[in-house]
Structures are given as C-alpha cells and as structure tokens.
Design a protein around this motif. Sequence first.
Motif, PDB file in Angstrom:
ATOM      1  N   ASP A  85       0.807  -0.817  -0.071  1.00  0.00           N
ATOM      2  CA  ASP A  85      -0.141   0.081  -0.208  1.00  0.00           C
ATOM      3  C   ASP A  85       0.510   1.341   0.290  1.00  0.00           C
ATOM      4  O   ASP A  85       1.846   1.645   0.516  1.00  0.00           O
ATOM      5  N   PRO A  86       0.506   2.326  -0.748  1.00  0.00           N
ATOM      6  CA  PRO A  86       1.192   3.567  -0.088  1.00  0.00           C
ATOM      7  C   PRO A  86       2.027   4.336   1.143  1.00  0.00           C
ATOM      8  O   PRO A  86       2.573   5.056   1.006  1.00  0.00           O
ATOM      9  N   SER A 114      -6.524  11.506   8.055  1.00  0.00           N
ATOM     10  CA  SER A 114      -8.188  11.368   8.262  1.00  0.00           C
ATOM     11  C   SER A 114      -7.897   9.374   7.850  1.00  0.00           C
ATOM     12  O   SER A 114      -7.339   8.781   6.894  1.00  0.00           O
ATOM     13  N   ARG A 115      -9.725   8.950   8.101  1.00  0.00           N
ATOM     14  CA  ARG A 115      -9.276   7.553   8.299  1.00  0.00           C
ATOM     15  C   ARG A 115     -10.975   7.060   8.232  1.00  0.00           C
ATOM     16  O   ARG A 115     -11.459   7.429   8.914  1.00  0.00           O
ATOM     17  N   THR A 154      -6.627   6.233   4.466  1.00  0.00           N
ATOM     18  CA  THR A 154      -6.572   6.985   5.123  1.00  0.00           C
ATOM     19  C   THR A 154      -6.314   7.950   3.649  1.00  0.00           C
ATOM     20  O   THR A 154      -5.568   8.038   2.934  1.00  0.00           O
ATOM     21  N   ILE A 155      -6.859   8.992   4.601  1.00  0.00           N
ATOM     22  CA  ILE A 155      -5.529  10.565   3.938  1.00  0.00           C
ATOM     23  C   ILE A 155      -4.850  10.812   4.509  1.00  0.00           C
ATOM     24  O   ILE A 155      -4.950  11.125   5.343  1.00  0.00           O
ATOM     25  N   SER A 203      -3.993   6.434  -0.069  1.00  0.00           N
ATOM     26  CA  SER A 203      -3.649   5.119   0.823  1.00  0.00           C
ATOM     27  C   SER A 203      -5.006   3.935   1.334  1.00  0.00           C
ATOM     28  O   SER A 203      -5.403   4.463   1.993  1.00  0.00           O
ATOM     29  N   THR A 204      -5.125   2.913   0.024  1.00  0.00           N
ATOM     30  CA  THR A 204      -6.056   1.947   0.130  1.00  0.00           C
ATOM     31  C   THR A 204      -5.627   0.695   0.718  1.00  0.00           C
ATOM     32  O   THR A 204      -4.502   0.127  -0.126  1.00  0.00           O
TER      33      THR A 204
END
Length: 240
Positions: free
Chosen positions: A5-6, A170-171, A185-186, A196-197
């Motif tokens: 993930d990113p 944020s999530r 998650t941003i 990131s997802t």
Amino acid sequence: MRPPDPAFADPRLAELYDVLDDDRSDLDAYVALADEVEARRVVDIGCGTGSLAVLLAARGLGVVGVDPAEASLAVARTKPYADRVTWLHGDATALTPDTRADLVVMTGNVAQVFVDDDDWHATLSAVVQSLRPGGWFVFETRRPEARAWETWDVPPSTVHLPGGTHVVVSRSITEVALPLVTFETITTIGGERISSTSTLRFRTLEELYADLPARGVQVVEVRDAPDRPGLEHVVLARRT
C-alpha cells in the motif's frame, strides 16, 4: 503478490510512519518471545521501517528484515543498529532454506494483508522453508468477532511534527465484505492530499488451525495480544 500500500511504499508517507505511530510498546511482547524461545536468529516478515528488527539486533540477535516496500526499508536502514540487520526487499518468498531461522515473526497487520488464499499459502510455505526444524512462527491477527473496524474511522486530525510542521490525517472504512475490510487513509502534507487504500482479511482461528498444519507448522498456543486484549490473537506455531 499484490504491491504494498502507498502508506508504506510512498517515500513521503514512509518517512511519517514512525512519527504518526510512535507508540511501539506492542513490540515488547515479541522481544520477550524471542527470549522465551531462546532465538538467536530471527526473520521479521513485513518489517516495515524496521522498529522490531533493530530492537532485536541491539540485543545481539541475528536478524533478517523482509519487506516489499523499498521506501520503508530506506527508513529502516537509517536507524541505530540497522547495520546489524540483513535487509531484503521482497515478500516472504525472497527467503531461502539456508536462512534457518529460530523464529519468524509477523507483527501488526502483516498476517492480514494476504487477502488471497494463494498468497497466504505461499507465504506460509516460505515461512516453513526459512525455519530450522523445530523453529517457531509467531504472528498476530485480529479477531473478526471483535469487529474492531467499527472504531477505525478518524475525522481529519492535525498531527504536529518535529520542526514545527504538521500533517492532517483521516481514515474511513470504505467497504466491509467479510472476511475483507477495506479502508482509506488520507494524509495531507503541505496542501498535497495523498491517499492510501488498504484491505485486510480477518481469518478465524478455525481457518488458521487448518491452514498452518497443512503447510508444515503446528499451532502450539494462542495468546491474547497484551496491547489489544480481547481484540487480537497471538499465534505461536512450530515447524513440525
């Protein structure tokens, strides 16, 4: 296997990982386990930024840290005692039989990132291949019945970083299709929004009791995670 993930593979996010998740008291249990099973050589699969790997290396253990995210490994290599760790860029299949570890660990959510059965089984086979006969495999996995994801949503929150800068994180849960749970998650850094997802698989104990012996490791004990009582299992298995 699917790419990381990113959150772990993007260098901007990898550099923030230890800052945003600075309480790693969860690793104390793994350090104690290494002592308990008298391990001298440990493999940390999904080692990320190397927090556990360097802790063990500082105690004089031989450590191999494996992770598919090069950005996370780059952070790991900057830490004290990192020069005592062998870092491998890849997944568990990068390990070889001559590793002959006394202990293989997967901390955090690592065991749950293998959402596909083939990837999970290939990982278990690689674990067994890298263990000496009688060696230990220890990992943690969240209990699906606890439904922890129901508390994972986080509204935009400002985190102040060393040096006076800040990020906004944020999530939100985007899908629950058990046994899979997906969340986004941003992270906003300097006005730039990075997404990131992640998807995790919640396996039952019954699944684990079936999967592990079929790959050559026998479950010896299942403990409660000391940092998340009632929410996670810590599985101790041994190569047969």
